[in-house]
Enzyme design. Structure first.
Site, PDB file in Angstrom:
ATOM      1  N   ARG A   1       0.829  -1.215   0.000  1.00 22.00           N
ATOM      2  CA  ARG A   1       0.000   0.000   0.000  1.00 22.00           C
ATOM      3  C   ARG A   1       0.864   1.267   0.000  1.00 22.00           C
ATOM      4  O   ARG A   1       0.513   2.269  -0.633  1.00 22.00           O
ATOM      5  CB  ARG A   1      -0.926  -0.017   1.210  1.00 22.00           C
ATOM      6  CG  ARG A   1      -1.978   1.089   1.222  1.00 22.00           C
ATOM      7  CD  ARG A   1      -3.107   0.763   2.173  1.00 22.00           C
ATOM      8  NE  ARG A   1      -4.155   1.750   2.114  1.00 22.00           N
ATOM      9  CZ  ARG A   1      -4.393   2.652   3.061  1.00 22.00           C
ATOM     10  NH1 ARG A   1      -3.648   2.668   4.157  1.00 22.00           N
ATOM     11  NH2 ARG A   1      -5.374   3.518   2.934  1.00 22.00           N
TER      12      ARG A   1
ATOM     13  N   HIS B   1       0.398   4.195  -2.736  1.00 23.42           N
ATOM     14  CA  HIS B   1       0.095   5.582  -2.373  1.00 23.42           C
ATOM     15  C   HIS B   1       1.237   6.522  -2.749  1.00 23.42           C
ATOM     16  O   HIS B   1       1.009   7.725  -2.918  1.00 23.42           O
ATOM     17  CB  HIS B   1      -0.227   5.675  -0.886  1.00 23.42           C
ATOM     18  CG  HIS B   1      -1.616   5.243  -0.559  1.00 23.42           C
ATOM     19  ND1 HIS B   1      -2.447   5.931   0.299  1.00 23.42           N
ATOM     20  CD2 HIS B   1      -2.347   4.178  -0.981  1.00 23.42           C
ATOM     21  CE1 HIS B   1      -3.624   5.300   0.385  1.00 23.42           C
ATOM     22  NE2 HIS B   1      -3.568   4.241  -0.382  1.00 23.42           N
TER      23      HIS B   1
ATOM     24  N   ASN C   1      -3.943   8.948   3.886  1.00 25.29           N
ATOM     25  CA  ASN C   1      -2.762   8.331   4.492  1.00 25.29           C
ATOM     26  C   ASN C   1      -2.713   8.405   6.007  1.00 25.29           C
ATOM     27  O   ASN C   1      -2.181   7.502   6.663  1.00 25.29           O
ATOM     28  CB  ASN C   1      -1.495   8.998   3.927  1.00 25.29           C
ATOM     29  CG  ASN C   1      -1.393   8.870   2.426  1.00 25.29           C
ATOM     30  OD1 ASN C   1      -1.916   7.925   1.837  1.00 25.29           O
ATOM     31  ND2 ASN C   1      -0.732   9.819   1.775  1.00 25.29           N
TER      32      ASN C   1
ATOM     33  N   HIS D   1      -6.209  -5.527  -2.869  1.00 20.73           N
ATOM     34  CA  HIS D   1      -7.063  -5.714  -1.684  1.00 20.73           C
ATOM     35  C   HIS D   1      -7.274  -7.182  -1.363  1.00 20.73           C
ATOM     36  O   HIS D   1      -8.076  -7.517  -0.498  1.00 20.73           O
ATOM     37  CB  HIS D   1      -8.396  -4.999  -1.884  1.00 20.73           C
ATOM     38  CG  HIS D   1      -8.322  -3.519  -1.695  1.00 20.73           C
ATOM     39  ND1 HIS D   1      -9.418  -2.692  -1.740  1.00 20.73           N
ATOM     40  CD2 HIS D   1      -7.262  -2.701  -1.454  1.00 20.73           C
ATOM     41  CE1 HIS D   1      -9.041  -1.441  -1.548  1.00 20.73           C
ATOM     42  NE2 HIS D   1      -7.742  -1.419  -1.373  1.00 20.73           N
TER      43      HIS D   1
ATOM     44  N   ASP E   1     -10.447  -9.122   2.338  1.00 23.00           N
ATOM     45  CA  ASP E   1     -11.100 -10.310   1.808  1.00 23.00           C
ATOM     46  C   ASP E   1     -10.966 -11.421   2.842  1.00 23.00           C
ATOM     47  O   ASP E   1     -10.391 -11.225   3.915  1.00 23.00           O
ATOM     48  CB  ASP E   1     -10.580 -10.694   0.417  1.00 23.00           C
ATOM     49  CG  ASP E   1      -9.271 -11.482   0.414  1.00 23.00           C
ATOM     50  OD1 ASP E   1      -8.693 -11.742   1.492  1.00 23.00           O
ATOM     51  OD2 ASP E   1      -8.818 -11.846  -0.676  1.00 23.00           O
TER      52      ASP E   1
END
Length: 632
Positions: free
Chosen positions: A379, A383, A409, A508, A553
Site C-alpha cells: 500500500r 500511495h 494516508n 485488496h 477479503d
C-alpha cells in the site's frame, strides 16, 4: 549526480560497447526525439513541409483537417511490431510510425482500408508530395512518421491554431495492421466512459481527451456517422438537427458531408461552444457535455480560446510521443529503445549488487513477524506511485506539508519503519546509491511474493523527490466510496485501462481497512450479502469504533484471487470494491479473475511494472536520499 554517473553510465556504456563489438550500427542522435533532430542532416526539412502544407491548405482548406486526422489515426493505434533492415519482430508497441500510410501487401492487410479509415482518410497524396521533395533534398533521411507529425502541426497553424515545437527522430514501421486500427480507434458512437477508457489506454487523462477532441473544430463528417444522432437523440438542438436532416435523411446519402462545428475551416474553440448549445455533430462529441464529468472542462474551453489553443499544442506533443520507433543500436533485428533504457532491472548490478537480496531478506523478516506488514508495504508503494518518487516517506517540514498526514494516508498508511530499516542497511552497503523510491518498489514486489503472489522484475533507477504535497495526495488517490466511473476516471488519469484498474484493485486481496471506510456500506447498502454485513456490525457499529479493522477479503494474509470471489458473492468490504462487480462494465473481468488465480497473478505482476513506471524521477532530477524521511 549527473545522468551518466554510477550504474546508469555503466548500463549505457555497456550497450554502446556491445554494439561496437558486434559491429552494430550506432545512431545515438536518433536515440531520443529532439526538435533539432534534422538540424544538420536536413536543415530545410521543416520549411519544406511548412511551405507544402500552406500551399495545400490554401488550395483546399479541408485538407488541413484531413492531414491532422491522418496523424491522429496513425498515432492512436498500437501495433506490436518493429523491423530493422529485413528482419521484423513482434515484441514491442509502437504508434506514430507512419503505418497508416502503407498500402496493403501480400504480407499484411494494412490500416488504410480498416473500418475507421476506409473512404474516410485523405491527404495521402499530400504526404507523398512532401516525401518526394524531401528525398530530393535529403535522401533516406526524414521519416514519413516525422513528416506526418510536422504536417499536422502546420495544418493547425495554417487554419488559425497555435504552433508548437515538434520533437523529431521517429522511424517508420515496416508493417501495419487493419485489426489494430479497427480495435483501437474510438468510434463516433462512443460513450463518455468508452472515450475515457480508450484515451486512458494511451496514457491520456480525461482532460487531455477533451482537449484532443477539439480537433473536431475543423473538418467534415459523413452522414453515416451522425444519422442516428440527428434522427433519434434528444440531447440535440432541434433547429440544428432539422438543418441536417436534408443532408442526411433516414436512409441513403450516407456519404453526404456536414461540418463538425460552425467554423469548420478555422481552428478555434467554436467546437466547445457548439457542445454547450447541444450542437455536437457526433454522439461522441456531445457526450463530452451531457451532464457528465467532462462538462466543466468543455465549458472552460468554450469561454477561453487562448487556453484551448495552448492546451491543444501541449497535448499534441504528448500524442506525437506515443511510443515512437527510435533506435539506439541495431543488427539483425536487435532493438533497444531509450524510452525503456532509463529504468533497468539491472540498474544496481555494478554499483550495489547485493541490494535486491538485502531488501528481500528484510521484507521476509518483517512479514514473518507480522503478515499484515506485507499489505502495508504494498500500500505504501501504491500511495507513493500515483508518482513513484518516495515523496510519501517525507516528514513534514517548514517548506511543505507532505503526504503522510493527507486524508488517504493519516493513521492508515504504515510500514515506514520497515523502509527506514532497509534504507539503513542499504546505506551501509552502498552509500548514496540506492533511492528510497526503488526500495519501495522492490519491497512491494517482495511483500506480494512473501504472501503467495507471483514475482516480477522491477525496473530500477528512480530518484527521490525533494518535496511532497498533501494536496496532491488528497486529490489523486481514489477513496473507499468511489463509484465505478470515478475509479475508471481516476486510474485513466494515470494512464491505466479499466482492466488494469480491476487488476490493481486486486491488491485488496491482502490487508485490512478501518471501520470508517466501510461503515456506510455494511449498514446502508443493499448489494451486500446479509450474513457478511451482519458479521461486521459488531466490529463496526453505526457510531464509534472508527479505527477498528476488518479484512479486505476472507484470506487477508494470502495474495490470491479470493478478493474477486468475494465480490462475486457480494462480499466486497468497501463500496469501491463492490462497484467492480455491480452490473457494470467491469463485471466480466472480475468474474474472469474469480475463476483463474494464475491469470490474476500474472496480470497483477504486469500492471505493477506499469505502475512503478509512472513518471519516475531519473537522470539528474531529484536526489538519492540518505534518510528516507528527509531530503539531503
Amino acid at each position: 549526480m549527473s545522468y551518466f554517473s554510477s550504474s546508469t553510465f555503466s548500463f549505457v556504456s555497456y550497450v554502446l560497447v556491445l554494439c561496437m563489438m558486434l559491429g552494430m550500427q550506432i545512431n545515438t542522435t536518433s536515440a531520443q526525439l529532439n526538435t533539432n533532430f534534422y538540424a544538420t542532416s536536413c536543415p530545410n526539412a521543416l520549411s519544406t513541409i511548412r511551405t507544402a502544407v500552406r500551399s495545400t491548405v490554401l488550395n483546399d482548406r479541408r485538407l488541413g483537417a484531413s492531414i491532422l486526422r491522418l496523424h491522429f489515426h496513425d498515432c492512436f493505434q498500437p501495433y506490436i511490431s518493429f523491423c530493422i533492415y529485413t528482419i521484423c519482430k513482434t515484441s514491442i508497441f509502437s504508434g506514430c510510425d507512419a503505418s497508416v500510410l502503407l498500402d496493403d501487401t501480400t504480407g499484411f492487410t494494412g490500416e488504410k482500408n480498416a473500418g475507421p479509415n476506409a473512404n474516410s482518410l485523405r491527404g495521402f497524396n499530400v504526404i507523398d508530395t512532401i516525401k518526394s521533395q524531401l528525398e530530393t533534398l535529403c535522401p533516406r533521411t526524414v521519416s514519413c512518421a516525422d513528416i506526418l507529425t510536422v504536417a499536422a502541426r502546420d495544418s493547425v497553424v495554417a487554419l488559425g491554431g497555435r504552433s508548437w515545437n515538434v520533437p523529431l527522430g521517429r522511424r517508420d514501421s515496416r508493417t501495419a495492421s487493419a485489426t489494430a486500427a479497427n480495435n483501437n480507434l474510438p468510434g463516433p458512437g462512443s460513450s463518455l466512459s468508452g472515450l475515457i477508457t480508450s484515451f486512458g489506454n494511451k496514457g491520456f487523462t480525461p482532460k487531455e481527451m477533451v482537449i484532443l477532441s477539439g480537433a473536431h473544430t475543423i473538418g467534415l463528417s459523413r452522414c453515416l456517422h451522425f444519422r442516428n444522432r440527428i434522427h433519434t437523440e434528444t440531447n440535440i438542438d432541434t433547429a440544428f438537427a432539422n438543418s441536417l436532416k436534408g443532408i442526411c435523411p433516414l436512409s441513403g446519402g450516407s456519404n453526404n458531408l456536414a461540418p463538425f462545428d460552425s467554423s469548420t475551416t478555422v481552428f478555434d474553440n467554436t467546437y466547445f461552444r457548439d457542445l454547450t448549445n447541444r450542437r455536437g455533430l457526433l454522439h461522441s462529441d456531445q457526450v463530452l457535455f451531457n451532464g457528465g464529468s467532462t462538462d466543466a472542462q468543455v465549458r472552460i474551453y468554450s469561454n477561453d480560446n487562448p487556453t484551448f489553443l495552448a492546451d491543444f499544442a501541449v497535448a499534441m506533443v504528448k500524442m506525437g510521443n506515443l511510443s515512437p520507433l527510435t533506435v539506439l543500436c541495431m543488427l539483425g533485428g536487435m532493438h533497444m529503445n531509450t524510452t525503456s533504457a532509463q529504468l533497468s532491472a539491472n540498474f544496481y548490478a555494478t554499483s550495489c549488487p547485493n541490494v535486491l537480496s538485502t531488501i528481500q531478506t528484510a521484507v521476509r523478516a518483517a512479514v514473518a513477524n507480522e503478515r499484515r506488514m506485507g499489505a502495508s508495504l504494498l500500500r505504501l508503494h501504491f500511495h507513493d506511485c500515483f508518482g513513484c518518487d518516495a515523496s510519501i516517506l517525507l516528514d513534514d517540514r517548514a517548506s511543505f506539508t507532505g503526504e503522510k498526514n493527507a486524508g488517504p494516508n493519516a493513521n492508515s498508511v504504515r510500514g515506514y519503519d520497515v523502509i527506514d530499516t532497509i534504507k539503513t542497511q542499504v546505506e551501509a552497503l552502498c552509500p548514496k546509491t540506492v533511492s528510497c523510491a526503488d526500495i519501495l518498489a522492490v519491497a512491494a514486489r517482495d511483500s506480494v511474493v512473501a504472501l503467495g503472489g507471483r514475482s516480477w522484475k522491477v525496473p530500477l533507477g528512480r530518484r527521490d523527490s525533494r518535496t511532497a504535497s498533501a494536496n496532491a495526495a488528497n486529490s489523486n488517490l481514489p477513496g473507499p466510496g468511489s463509484s465505478l466511473s470515478g475509479l475508471i476516471t481516476n486510474f485513466a488519469n494515470k494512464g491505466f485501462t479499466a482492466k488494469e484498474m480491476v487488476t490493481l484493485s486486486g491488491s485488496h486481496s491482502i490487508g485490512q481497512a478501518q471501520c470508517a471506510s466501510f461503515r456506510s456500506r455494511i449498514h446502508t447498502e443493499s448489494n451486500i450479502d446479509t450474513a457478511f454485513a451482519n458479521s461486521l456490525k459488531g466490529i463496526c457499529p453505526t457510531s464509534g469504533s472508527s479505527s477498528n479493522p476488518a479484512p479486505l477479503d476472507s484470506t487477508p494474509i494470502l495474495f490470491d484471487n479470493t478478493y474477486y470471489k468475494n465480490l462475486v458473492s457480494k462480499k466486497g468490504l468497501l463500496h469501491s470494491d463492490q462497484e467492480l462487480f455491480n452490473g457494470g462494465s467491469t463485471d466480466a473481468q472480475v468474474t474472469a479473475y474469480s475463476n483463474s488465480n494464475p491469470t490474476f497473478l500474472t496480470d497483477f505482476a504486469v500492471a505493477m511494472v506499469k505502475m512503478g513506471n509512472l513518471s519516475p524521477l531519473t537522470g539528474s532530477n531529484g536526489e538519492i536520499r540518505t534518510n528516507c524521511r528527509k531530503t539531503n
